[in-house]
Design a protein around this motif. Structure first.
Motif, short mmCIF file in Angstrom:
data_model
loop_
_atom_site.label_atom_id
_atom_site.label_comp_id
_atom_site.label_asym_id
_atom_site.label_seq_id
_atom_site.Cartn_x
_atom_site.Cartn_y
_atom_site.Cartn_z
N GLY A 319 0.84 -1.19 0.00
CA GLY A 319 0.00 0.00 0.00
C GLY A 319 0.88 1.24 0.00
O GLY A 319 1.89 1.31 0.71
N THR A 320 0.49 2.22 -0.79
CA THR A 320 1.27 3.46 -0.87
C THR A 320 0.55 4.64 -0.23
O THR A 320 1.16 5.67 0.03
CB THR A 320 1.59 3.79 -2.34
N PHE A 321 -0.75 4.49 0.01
CA PHE A 321 -1.56 5.54 0.62
C PHE A 321 -2.81 4.86 1.15
O PHE A 321 -3.24 3.83 0.64
CB PHE A 321 -1.93 6.61 -0.43
N THR A 322 -3.42 5.44 2.20
CA THR A 322 -4.60 4.81 2.82
C THR A 322 -5.76 5.79 2.90
O THR A 322 -5.57 7.00 3.10
CB THR A 322 -4.25 4.30 4.23
N ILE A 323 -6.97 5.25 2.74
CA ILE A 323 -8.21 6.02 2.95
C ILE A 323 -9.00 5.32 4.05
O ILE A 323 -9.17 4.10 4.03
CB ILE A 323 -9.06 6.07 1.67
N THR A 324 -9.49 6.09 5.01
CA THR A 324 -10.32 5.53 6.09
C THR A 324 -11.59 6.35 6.20
O THR A 324 -11.56 7.58 6.05
CB THR A 324 -9.55 5.52 7.43
N ASN A 325 -12.70 5.68 6.43
CA ASN A 325 -14.00 6.35 6.46
C ASN A 325 -14.64 6.19 7.84
O ASN A 325 -15.37 5.23 8.09
CB ASN A 325 -14.92 5.79 5.38
N GLY A 326 -14.37 7.14 8.72
CA GLY A 326 -15.00 7.13 10.03
C GLY A 326 -16.46 7.54 9.98
O GLY A 326 -17.20 7.36 10.95
N GLY A 327 -16.88 8.06 8.83
CA GLY A 327 -18.26 8.52 8.70
C GLY A 327 -19.28 7.40 8.81
O GLY A 327 -20.41 7.63 9.23
N ILE A 328 -18.88 6.16 8.44
CA ILE A 328 -19.84 5.07 8.53
C ILE A 328 -20.19 4.75 9.97
O ILE A 328 -21.20 4.11 10.25
CB ILE A 328 -19.30 3.81 7.83
N TYR A 329 -19.37 5.21 10.92
CA TYR A 329 -19.67 5.03 12.34
C TYR A 329 -20.25 6.31 12.97
O TYR A 329 -20.48 6.36 14.16
CB TYR A 329 -18.41 4.62 13.10
N GLY A 330 -20.41 7.35 12.14
CA GLY A 330 -21.01 8.58 12.63
C GLY A 330 -20.01 9.66 13.00
O GLY A 330 -20.39 10.72 13.50
N SER A 331 -18.71 9.43 12.76
CA SER A 331 -17.70 10.42 13.13
C SER A 331 -17.84 11.67 12.28
O SER A 331 -17.92 11.59 11.04
CB SER A 331 -16.29 9.83 12.96
N LEU A 332 -17.85 12.82 12.91
CA LEU A 332 -17.96 14.08 12.19
C LEU A 332 -16.60 14.63 11.80
O LEU A 332 -16.44 15.27 10.77
CB LEU A 332 -18.71 15.11 13.05
N ASN A 333 -15.59 14.35 12.63
CA ASN A 333 -14.22 14.79 12.33
C ASN A 333 -13.26 13.98 13.18
O ASN A 333 -13.62 13.52 14.27
CB ASN A 333 -14.04 16.28 12.59
N SER A 334 -12.03 13.81 12.71
CA SER A 334 -11.04 13.05 13.47
C SER A 334 -9.67 13.29 12.88
O SER A 334 -9.53 13.91 11.82
CB SER A 334 -11.36 11.55 13.45
N THR A 335 -8.64 12.80 13.58
CA THR A 335 -7.26 12.87 13.10
C THR A 335 -6.80 11.45 12.84
O THR A 335 -6.40 10.73 13.77
CB THR A 335 -6.36 13.53 14.16
N PRO A 336 -6.84 10.98 11.59
CA PRO A 336 -6.43 9.59 11.33
C PRO A 336 -4.94 9.41 11.53
O PRO A 336 -4.15 10.32 11.27
CB PRO A 336 -6.82 9.39 9.86
N LEU A 337 -4.55 8.22 12.02
CA LEU A 337 -3.14 7.92 12.23
C LEU A 337 -2.55 7.27 11.00
O LEU A 337 -3.21 6.48 10.32
CB LEU A 337 -2.97 6.98 13.43
N LEU A 338 -1.29 7.59 10.72
CA LEU A 338 -0.61 7.05 9.55
C LEU A 338 -0.48 5.53 9.63
O LEU A 338 -0.44 4.94 10.71
CB LEU A 338 0.79 7.67 9.43
N ASN A 339 -0.39 4.92 8.46
CA ASN A 339 -0.18 3.48 8.34
C ASN A 339 1.25 3.28 7.79
O ASN A 339 1.45 3.22 6.59
CB ASN A 339 -1.22 2.90 7.37
#
Length: 405
Positions: A319-339
């Motif tokens: 993997g060269t880049f990651t996408i994460t979708n916290g919206g499916i759990y209802g998150s309005l905003n967050s700071t995703p951690l690097l992989n």
């Protein structure tokens, strides 16, 4: 008689934990039928039968570890319908088919004291037998000893951290339970801690108006599903937008290797999905060469196999880049951690109708907050902000994804 051995399950994996046995001793199985779950630090896998036969003996029980190449069971080739029937009554007293699972410490104590698992009431997760369950059983079986043992109270205020504390007699509901972390959860914990310690992570934010994408899905969603057999989701739009932005900002499609910056000229996009035991990140290889339908099919397949613990270790690597979708759990905003070793991750969030200004007028639009975390050792603020703004532009005007402008 043939040995069932732990196969090589991926690069750098030398040991697995034995999960649930899907067949008991004496049971027959078909070729390729799953026999046992193998838990690695990346995923839970099912080990299929190499041929049709009978499971004669389990050498490694649930919760024990085994190295790659080590035998965990003995198998006998051939169906032999009569054999299981003849053996079943003889073996029934020894192992009453659904025998309660026991933690390793509890199992050792039961063997030392000559206690059968069927005698002990397990209070652990899923009815597992804990060491203290065995001790409680031994105390009840020999009532003279508990009264001779008032000295233990002084040690009670500081119980070992690996064992549950006993609730006060007047408040029996105040129970705590210590459950060993699975290899997958331990690995997740190690990697997340490593991110904090070894990267210079920053996060920048923006928001995207999802009106155009929602309109496209509404107009073409039904036809898309009829033609390709899969729903047109939001994720394929973001994968396409991210790939295009990575082509323009290559610093986010790179990694640090020793004293070099390695720029990847291919686009393998990790998609974070919730599995049975935690978040896993299967990778869409060569995402720049895939259509919307091919991307959606891969994501749907990953999500299904993550739930059923059937992802392959190699699908979680790279993997060269990651996408994460916290919206499916209802998150309005967050700071995703690097992989790691990746230097960028895009966080999507819940779509929420909000008032925004368009052409001097306040209007209500479906808005999504976007968050880009990046490693400041490679990526400067200018590149990070430019990348996120480019993703926003492509999502707000998805026709650009087709024209690549």
């Amino acid at each position: 008689m043939q040995e069932l051995k732990v196969p090589s399950v991926g690069e750098s994996i030398v040991e697995v934990e034995i999960g649930a046995w899907l067949k008991g001793e004496g049971e027959s199985f078909a070729q390729d039928e799953p026999l046992v779950e193998l838990i690695t630090d990346k995923a839970t896998l099912e080990l299929p039968a190499p041929f049709a036969g009978t499971l004669k003996q389990i050498l490694k029980k649930t919760g024990e570890t085994a190295r790659v190449g080590e035998a965990i069971a003995l198998l006998e080739e051939g169906r032999a319908e009569a054999a299981p029937k003849a053996q079943a009554p003889a073996e029934a007293p020894k192992e009453p088919s659904p025998e309660p699972l026991a933690m390793p410490a509890a199992e050792r104590l039961m063997q030392e004291k000559g206690v059968s698992p069927a005698e002990v009431q397990g209070t652990g997760l899923g009815g597992r037998i804990l060491k203290e369950d065995v001790m409680r059983h031994l105390e009840e079986r020999t009532p003279a000893k508990p009264q001779e043992a008032p000295p233990p109270p002084p040690s009670r205020p500081v119980p070992p951290p690996s064992t549950p504390t006993q609730p006060p007699a007047d408040k029996p509901w105040r129970v705590s339970e210590a459950v060993p972390m699975t290899p997958l959860r331990r690995r997740i914990a190690e990697r997340l801690l490593m991110v904090r310690q070894t990267t210079a992570m920053l996060t920048t934010f923006n928001e995207a108006d999802m009106s155009a994408v929602i309109a496209l899905r509404k107009e073409f969603g039904e036809a898309f599903q009829k033609k390709y057999g899969v729903k047109l989701g939001f994720m394929s739009f973001f994968v396409k937008a991210v790939v295009q932005a990575l082509k323009e900002i290559p610093e986010l499609n790179a990694e640090i290797r020793d004293n070099h910056i390695v720029y990847h000229r291919y686009y393998d996009i990790g998609i974070a999905v919730g599995g049975g035991e935690g978040l896993v990140v299967p990778v869409i290889r060569d995402a720049d060469r895939l259509s919307f339908a091919e991307i959606e099919r891969q994501i749907a397949d990953f999500a299904e196999r993550a739930r059923t613990k059937k992802l392959k270790p190699e699908e979680l690597m790279g993997g060269t880049f990651t996408i994460t979708n916290g919206g499916i759990y209802g998150s309005l905003n967050s700071t995703p951690l690097l992989n790691p070793p990746q230097v960028g991750i895009l966080g999507m969030h819940a779509i929420q109708e909000r008032p925004v200004v368009r052409d001097g007028q306040v209007v209500i639009r479906p808005m999504m907050y976007l968050a880009l975390s990046y490693d400041h050792r490679i990526v400067d603020g200018r590149e990070a902000v430019t990348f996120l703004r480019r993703v926003k532009e492509l999502i707000e005007n998805p026709a650009r994804l087709l024209l690549e402008v």
